[in-house]
Design an enzyme around this catalytic site. Structure first.
Site, short mmCIF file in Angstrom:
data_model
loop_
_atom_site.label_atom_id
_atom_site.label_comp_id
_atom_site.label_asym_id
_atom_site.label_seq_id
_atom_site.Cartn_x
_atom_site.Cartn_y
_atom_site.Cartn_z
CG ASP A 246 1.73 2.90 2.31
OD1 ASP A 246 1.16 2.38 3.30
OD2 ASP A 246 1.43 2.60 1.15
C1 BGC Z 1 -1.18 0.35 2.21
C2 BGC Z 1 -1.92 1.60 2.61
C3 BGC Z 1 -2.61 1.38 3.93
C4 BGC Z 1 -1.57 0.95 4.96
C5 BGC Z 1 -2.14 0.73 6.36
C6 BGC Z 1 -0.28 -0.20 3.32
O1 BGC Z 1 0.18 -1.46 2.99
O2 BGC Z 1 -0.40 0.60 1.04
O3 BGC Z 1 -2.84 1.95 1.61
O4 BGC Z 1 -3.28 2.53 4.31
O5 BGC Z 1 -0.98 -0.27 4.54
O6 BGC Z 1 -2.94 -0.40 6.40
#
Ligand code: BGC
Length: 752
Positions: A246
């Site tokens: 993530d």
């Molecule tokens: C989130 C993810 C997301 C990623 C990219 C993160 O803060 O937890 O679900 O895909 O950002 O935007």
């Protein structure tokens, strides 16, 4: 490839941009189709390409309810919108995997058109607790529902040659302190609940990528855990794609590589240096780097960018609008319909109450948000359906919302903030009585929103605000005195308290957040053009603290002292405060209905519940053995007066003895086609023997115990219509690796 090139391939190219730094530091060689998304609010991430080696970039975008892309481009005139579909919870309420597949296909087409290679979705963390701010993105409190929905979505998206990233792997069921939290749980709860949906999706649909979560599990960051990312995900389940982190702050990159976390997102140049240095110093075997590189290349060759697909920038938004509308039509759950209040009959004028009626909420905030061209409100929907609306109320709410908009003009819904809900307009009791003389029926919408980085609160969010309670009570009193009905619409992102007020209105329609077509779809249900067929993918408890996880969900109680005595190890912290460093999953396998039905605890609306404008009878329940398990079947007949669809849920009660088990667990489900009055359909529900198994920590094996299994065919977990028994003659075992145990047994950590 040189070592530097290999290391660079494993690190996302969004250096600077996502970290708020210098954009010139970011992607240096993206093709223009990809570069246009390289904007802080629009891109989910990208990787470096190596043109001299023929290696292209991977372009990624969020998310679960539609693509999240910027609407304008630096290099192209015009506005570029994406379709906002119903949120994950609403999609799960359809219990219709074919619909999820068609949404996936439409999302895949949109991704192709906009030059996106991998969609960072679906999200399938479990609804462990109703307050999780991202529950709207997730499907259910049950892993089978979560896994089947995610598998259908993955199949749909990937059928277009676009990849998926199932997330967040794993046990990412809260937002409070999400980047530092350590989830302490038993191997059994981990395997049976928090990993199960991922296992189903990986085995059935082969997602291209898996996103590791921010949290730790039993002391180890998921991104650095070889047991999770290699032993379980790859060796046991056969995953053959890449794992990406993530959007994380830098951790131990070498440990991530060795664990099998192939790609570090969003990517920092220091991570490239770290990989190179650690290989040179011998701390990181180059063979580990090579494994990740190979897997990266195997995914890259599947991407549209590599295949030379040209972005048209012209998705078929009209076609996708119908897909969104159709799915939304099946996502609504009819919670109450006394005296056949719905569908509306003989209604000319509607008195429409509640701010949200005039400004419908399409979906939640954060990375699950979608930039759609419009959102249809209930006002729009009812107006277009031909109803007259109370002009005084329309004007009053209109002005109130204008003022609210003006006050929050500079406020942007962002990753860390949830757009505030407009305070409910204070209407006095006499206002309600005055209008009761005018319309034929009153409709009140209650709205809620939530999003990434913040969990919800109990007062004024899980519980209604005082103004909302007064509004419902006053309107119900006034309209009932006048012999008129009151309908409540819930345009909400997660479970709220309903027990204290549900007796007042005549009907309650749970609309969830239905995407851009929401208001039209709710109007369809109110008129009867759509017969609601959604069922709850989670329990609505009598009150928040009935959920066993509520004692171990980080929250600032400051409050009822009685909770202190039963509080276990975590909790008592202000959301977003850094020092909640772990959360004990003390309730183990008793999440959601597994707890309520096993312990006979009263609920407001049970798991699987949902009414229809028609009735269904179940008959001819059977179960027969097959080579690898069982096939159950049941005949459903529409015994009412209008066409409708019914979801049959197959719960199984395991024989006593051996491992302790929940009273019943969902093992299969199926939905009928649209049945005309009098029409029947026989549904077949396959259940293999492995699906019946529970996880035995002592033997580190999935086990299906011998004995008599009762197959319960339910309209909800509490409304079992018929059953059939079958026997498993001898113990069946599927041994797995003994990994990811908590350092200390859970019962030794609890104070209860
Ligand atoms: C989130 C993810 C997301 C990623 C990219 C993160 O803060 O937890 O679900 O895909 O950002 O935007």
């Amino acid at each position: 490839m040189t070592l530097e090139e290999k290391a660079t391939l494993l690190v996302g190219s969004n250096q600077g941009v996502l970290a708020g730094g210098d954009p010139s530091e970011a992607v240096y060689d993206l093709p223009s189709t990809a570069r246009i998304y390289d904007n802080k609010m629009s891109v989910g991430g990208s990787t470096y390409g190596f043109p001299h080696l023929g290696i292209t970039n991977i372009v990624m975008a969020d998310g679960p309810a539609g693509l999240r892309l910027a609407t304008t481009r630096p290099d192209k005139a015009g506005e570029f919108y994406c379709t906002a579909y119903p949120v994950g919870t609403a999609l799960a309420s359809t219990w219709n995997t074919d619909l999820l597949h068609s949404i996936g296909t439409a999302m895949g087409e949109e991704a192709e058109a906009y030059g996106v290679d991998v969609i960072l979705a679906p999200a399938l963390n479990l609804h462990r607790n109703p307050l999780c701010g991202r529950n709207f993105e997730y499907y259910s409190e049950d892993p089978l529902v979560s896994g089947k929905m995610a598998a259908a979505m993955v199949d749909g998206i990937q059928s277009r040659g676009v990849g998926t990233s199932i997330k967040h792997f794993a046990a990412n069921s809260q937002e409070t302190n999400r980047k530092d939290n350590d989830v302490i749980l038993s191997q059994r709860a981990l395997r049976e609940l928090y990993l199960k949906g991922f296992e189903i999706t990986v085995r059935e649909s082969h997602p291209w990528t898996v996103m590791s979560s921010y949290n730790r599990i039993n002391g180890i960051w998921t991104q650095e855990d070889p047991a999770l990312l290699t032993t379980i995900l790859r060796d046991e389940w056969g995953f053959d794609g890449i794992v990406l982190t993530d959007c994380t702050a830098r951790r131990n990159t070498a440990a991530e590589v060795s664990a099998g976390n192939d790609l570090m997102m969003p990517g920092h140049k220091s991570q490239i240096r770290e990989i190179v240095e650690k290989v040179r110093s011998g701390e990181l075997p180059e063979a580990d780097v090579d494994k990740c590189v190979r897997r990266m290349l195997e995914v890259i060759v599947r991407t549209g960018t590599f295949r030379g697909r040209r972005a048209t920038d012209a998705p078929d938004l009209q076609a996708h609008k119908s897909v969104s509308r159709q799915a939304a039509g099946e996502g609504m759950v009819l919670l109450k319909n006394e005296g056949g209040a719905l569908p509306l009959k003989g209604v000319d004028q509607i008195d429409l109450y509640g701010n949200t009626s005039y400004k419908f909420i399409a979906g939640g905030t954060g990375s699950g948000q979608v930039n759609a061209a419009y959102v249809r409100s209930l006002k729009d929907g009812l107006h277009d359906a031909g109803f007259r609306l109370n002009a005084y109320l329309e004007n009053l709410y209109g002005r109130h919302l204008d003022l609210h908009e003006a006050r929050y003009a500079g406020f942007r819904a962002s990753m860390v903030n949830t757009r505030p809900i407009a305070a409910e307009l204070e209407l006095s009791r006499s206002d309600a009585f005055q209008h009761a003389a005018e319309g034929d029926v009153a409709i009140i919408t209650i709205g809620r929103n939530a999003g990434e980085s913040r969990d919800r609160k109990i007062p004024d969010d899980f519980n209604l605000t005082a103004a909302e309670t007064d509004l419902i009570r006053n309107v119900c009193d006034a309209y009932h005195v006048a012999g008129k009905k009151v309908i409540v619409i819930l345009n909400i992102s997660g479970v709220i308290e309903t027990a204290s007020w549900k007796a007042w209105p005549d009907a309650i329609l749970l609309a969830w957040q239905l995407g851009q077509e929401g208001g039209d779809v709710v109007a369809d249900a109110l008129t009867g053009d759509v017969n609601p067929s959604g069922k709850l993918p989670m329990t609505f408890p009598m009150q928040y603290f009935d959920h066993p996880s509520s004692y171990n969900f980080p929250y600032d109680f400051n409050g009822p002292p009685s909770f202190g005595s039963t509080m276990s190890v975590t909790g008592r912290v202000e959301p977003l405060v850094k020092d909640v460093d772990f959360t004990l999953y003390e309730e183990g396998i008793y999440v959601g209905y597994r707890y309520f039905s096993s312990f006979g605890k009263e609920v407001s609306y049970p798991f699987g519940y949902g009414l229809s404008y028609t009735d269904f009878a179940y008959s001819k329940a059977t179960v027969r053995k097959t080579a690898d398990g069982f096939v159950a079947s049941v005949t459903v007949t529409n015994t009412g007066r209008v066409a409708g669809k019914e979801t049959v849920q197959l719960y199984v009660s395991a024989p006593a003895g051996g491992l302790e088990k929940p009273d019943r667990e969902l093992r299969a489900f199926a939905k009928t086609a649209l049945l005309q009055p009098g029409q029947s359909e026989t549904l077949t529900l396959p259940v293999d023997a492995y699906t019946l198994a529970s996880f035995n920590e002592a033997s580190s094996a999935w086990e299906t115990a011998p004995g008599t299994y009762r197959f319960l065919f339910g309209a909800s977990v509490e409304d079992i219509r018929c059953s059939a028994d079958t026997r498993v003659p001898k113990l069946l075992k599927w041994p797995v690796h003994d990994v990811m145990a908590p350092v200390q047994p859970i019962h030794e950590l609890t104070r209860r």
